[in-house]
Motif scaffolding. Structure first.
Motif, PDB file in Angstrom:
ATOM      1  N   ASN A  41     -29.440 -14.025 -43.762  1.00 18.93           N
ATOM      2  CA  ASN A  41     -28.886 -13.389 -42.542  1.00 18.93           C
ATOM      3  C   ASN A  41     -29.501 -12.232 -42.630  1.00 18.93           C
ATOM      4  O   ASN A  41     -28.806 -10.745 -41.495  1.00 18.93           O
ATOM      5  CB  ASN A  41     -27.658 -13.705 -42.393  1.00 18.93           C
ATOM      6  N   ALA A  42     -29.204 -11.229 -43.997  1.00 18.53           N
ATOM      7  CA  ALA A  42     -29.146  -9.910 -44.309  1.00 18.53           C
ATOM      8  C   ALA A  42     -30.638  -9.294 -44.202  1.00 18.53           C
ATOM      9  O   ALA A  42     -31.407  -8.215 -43.103  1.00 18.53           O
ATOM     10  CB  ALA A  42     -28.909  -9.743 -45.655  1.00 18.53           C
ATOM     11  N   SER A  59     -25.387  -2.221 -48.704  1.00 15.98           N
ATOM     12  CA  SER A  59     -26.247  -2.586 -49.483  1.00 15.98           C
ATOM     13  C   SER A  59     -26.986  -3.650 -48.973  1.00 15.98           C
ATOM     14  O   SER A  59     -26.061  -5.014 -49.132  1.00 15.98           O
ATOM     15  CB  SER A  59     -26.344  -2.453 -51.485  1.00 15.98           C
ATOM     16  N   ASN A  60     -28.262  -4.007 -49.325  1.00 14.70           N
ATOM     17  CA  ASN A  60     -28.566  -5.320 -48.833  1.00 14.70           C
ATOM     18  C   ASN A  60     -28.839  -5.829 -50.093  1.00 14.70           C
ATOM     19  O   ASN A  60     -29.590  -6.597 -49.720  1.00 14.70           O
ATOM     20  CB  ASN A  60     -30.239  -4.666 -47.438  1.00 14.70           C
ATOM     21  N   THR A  61     -29.089  -4.967 -51.226  1.00 13.13           N
ATOM     22  CA  THR A  61     -29.343  -5.709 -52.154  1.00 13.13           C
ATOM     23  C   THR A  61     -28.519  -5.707 -53.298  1.00 13.13           C
ATOM     24  O   THR A  61     -27.735  -6.839 -54.221  1.00 13.13           O
ATOM     25  CB  THR A  61     -30.222  -4.893 -53.104  1.00 13.13           C
ATOM     26  N   ALA A  67     -26.993  -0.851 -41.127  1.00 11.79           N
ATOM     27  CA  ALA A  67     -27.983  -2.003 -40.601  1.00 11.79           C
ATOM     28  C   ALA A  67     -27.055  -3.151 -41.504  1.00 11.79           C
ATOM     29  O   ALA A  67     -27.375  -4.695 -39.981  1.00 11.79           O
ATOM     30  CB  ALA A  67     -29.451  -1.867 -41.565  1.00 11.79           C
ATOM     31  N   GLN A  68     -26.145  -3.232 -42.712  1.00  9.04           N
ATOM     32  CA  GLN A  68     -25.340  -4.261 -42.952  1.00  9.04           C
ATOM     33  C   GLN A  68     -24.508  -4.107 -43.219  1.00  9.04           C
ATOM     34  O   GLN A  68     -23.031  -4.864 -43.356  1.00  9.04           O
ATOM     35  CB  GLN A  68     -25.814  -4.324 -44.275  1.00  9.04           C
ATOM     36  N   LEU A  71     -26.230   7.122 -36.876  1.00  7.33           N
ATOM     37  CA  LEU A  71     -25.716   5.825 -37.843  1.00  7.33           C
ATOM     38  C   LEU A  71     -26.420   5.157 -37.058  1.00  7.33           C
ATOM     39  O   LEU A  71     -26.923   5.135 -35.672  1.00  7.33           O
ATOM     40  CB  LEU A  71     -24.665   5.308 -37.317  1.00  7.33           C
ATOM     41  N   ALA A  72     -26.954   4.256 -38.014  1.00  6.79           N
ATOM     42  CA  ALA A  72     -28.186   3.558 -37.147  1.00  6.79           C
ATOM     43  C   ALA A  72     -28.295   2.041 -37.545  1.00  6.79           C
ATOM     44  O   ALA A  72     -27.477   1.664 -38.696  1.00  6.79           O
ATOM     45  CB  ALA A  72     -29.671   3.896 -37.942  1.00  6.79           C
ATOM     46  N   PHE A  73     -28.462   1.188 -36.834  1.00  3.36           N
ATOM     47  CA  PHE A  73     -28.404  -0.660 -36.726  1.00  3.36           C
ATOM     48  C   PHE A  73     -29.768  -1.551 -36.392  1.00  3.36           C
ATOM     49  O   PHE A  73     -30.258  -0.574 -34.832  1.00  3.36           O
ATOM     50  CB  PHE A  73     -26.686  -1.220 -36.735  1.00  3.36           C
TER      51      PHE A  73
END
Ligand code: C6P
Length: 412
Positions: A34-35, A179-181, A207-208, A225-227
């Motif tokens: 889902n990420a 963090s996506n990781t 984004a996350q 800010l971005a997503f």
């Protein structure tokens, strides 16, 4: 987080997602990627089909009924997104293709014009390539420097180092919110305060975070800010750039062409009002409208409840995976992370693991997750990552863990 948040009725929510009914390799799909991209509920699919069945037309160009309906829905989608993240209004919401494009927009439209030798862009070691590569390349072109806030052994930002790195030479601080990781939840509001103390701008890569927790741009005091829509139950092809109105107002356009202009002569042109100044050409109309439907869907469920649900699944997965000595889970402890776990099993490449899990119908991501420099810091080229959303269950985490166990047996 408020104590009164009701747990999600996950079984009922799963009914909204037709794709969750499908099988992979003869077994029920367990979707834990889902990420990368979330699945899409009927409510959003319905908004897409409604648009194409009933009022598909170009926006801001026609006086006819269909064009007017499409224009109003597309414009109101900006209002809905503004409300979703606590922005003042549509002037502060630019629709882009994705988070990556939102970052490039600022890097090109602001960075190329404003940065120069002696200026510094402060990033973190856990940045996604979308921000890291973008600022790195713009810095090269302008003579500016990039500095990186290091991470601690626990995978958190070293805030003492941050306070030293952010100085009067800093023009932009760009930091990932979750963090996506590592799953680390970064103190972006504190970073914004430090940035502003030095007259620098703060860009938050959300984004996350926007997909799975309440995010309020004014509370954070983010300048940008971005997503992306596709990580929040919305469609692909639509992303958002939030920017403070007075900053967007001062920036030059990023792309030139139709709809972003006010008056054009053979010699020159003037620019349309915000946000259209930054939306050149025919935009992703349907996707923008469907993103607003995704905001409705998530708000109806409740962002605090989604946040809690994801955190519980991540904690459970972390605890189960770390029962084995040959499994390393990256990032902060179980009870203080976003809804994902990246890990490695000793002696088993993440790609092999992912491929074995796929045999059991379990979809995870394997690789560097677009954070190669972070993986260098972690001392590994790749990791496996399971990431959760509102429709995942504890039973699915058990299926993940069982499949990982099968893979361990196979390779031992
Ligand atoms: N991370 C992942 O699997 P786009 O691709 O532009 O919609 O999003 C880019 C992006 C930016 N920042 C963060 C923190 C992200 O996680 C992502 C996308 C996906 O982790 C695909 S690499």
């Amino acid at each position: 987080m408020s104590q009164q948040v009701e747990p999600l009725d996950v079984e009922a929510l799963r009914e909204d997602f037709p794709i969750l009914q499908r099988e992979v390799n003869g077994t029920d799909l367990v979707y834990l990627d889902n990420a990368a991209t979330t699945q899409t509920p009927e409510q959003v699919i319905g908004a897409i089909t409604d648009y194409y069945r009933n009022y598909n037309a170009n926006v801001h160009r026609g006086i006819h009924q269909l064009s007017q309906e499409a224009s109003i829905a597309y414009e109101e989608a900006h209002d809905r997104v503004a409300e979703f993240i606590g922005a003042a209004g549509r002037e502060e919401i630019v629709f882009t293709k994705n988070t990556t494009e939102s970052m490039n927009l600022v890097a090109y439209a602001w960075g190329l014009n404003e940065l120069g030798p002696g200026d510094e862009v402060v990033l973190t070691e856990m940045e996604h390539h979308a921000s890291l590569v973008t600022w790195q390349q713009i810095a090269k072109r302008t003579g500016a420097d990039c500095k990186y806030i290091p991470i601690t052994d626990e995978g958190r930002l070293d805030m003492d180092a941050a306070r030293e790195l952010i100085t009067d030479d800093t023009a932009m601080v760009s930091a990932v919110h979750v963090s996506n990781t590592l799953g680390t939840i970064n103190p972006v509001s504190e970073l914004a305060d430090i940035a502003h103390d030095h007259d620098a701008y703060m860009f938050v890569d959300a984004a996350q975070s926007v997909p799975n927790r309440p995010v309020d741009v004014e509370a954070i005091d983010a300048d940008f800010l971005a997503f992306s829509g596709h990580k929040m139950a919305g469609p692909t092809g639509i992303g958002v750039l939030y920017g403070k109105e007075h900053i967007l107002e001062e920036m030059e356009p990023y792309l030139y062409g139709g709809d972003m202009i006010l008056k054009v002569t053979f010699e020159d042109a003037t620019w349309n009002e915000l946000p259209w100044k930054f939306e050149a050409g025919t935009p992703n109309i349907c996707e923008g409208i469907a993103l607003a439907a995704a905001c409705d869907y998530l708000d109806d469920i409740g962002m605090e409840a989604i946040q809690r649900h994801e955190a519980e699944l991540a904690e459970y997965a972390y605890d189960r995976l770390t029962e084995w000595d040959d499994v390393e889970v990256y990032g902060p402890p179980a009870d203080d992370r976003g809804g994902l776990v990246a890990f490695n099993v000793e002696g088993l490449h993440a790609h092999d693991l992912s491929s074995i899990l796929n045999d059991y119908g379990v979809a995870i991501r394997a690789g560097d997750h677009c954070t190669q420099p972070l993986h260098d810091v972690l001392g590994t080229a790749a990791s496996a990552r399971a990431s959760f959303y509102l429709y995942n269950t504890k039973e699915e985490v058990d299926e993940l863990v069982d499949a990982v166990d099968e893979a361990r047996e196979l390779f031992s």
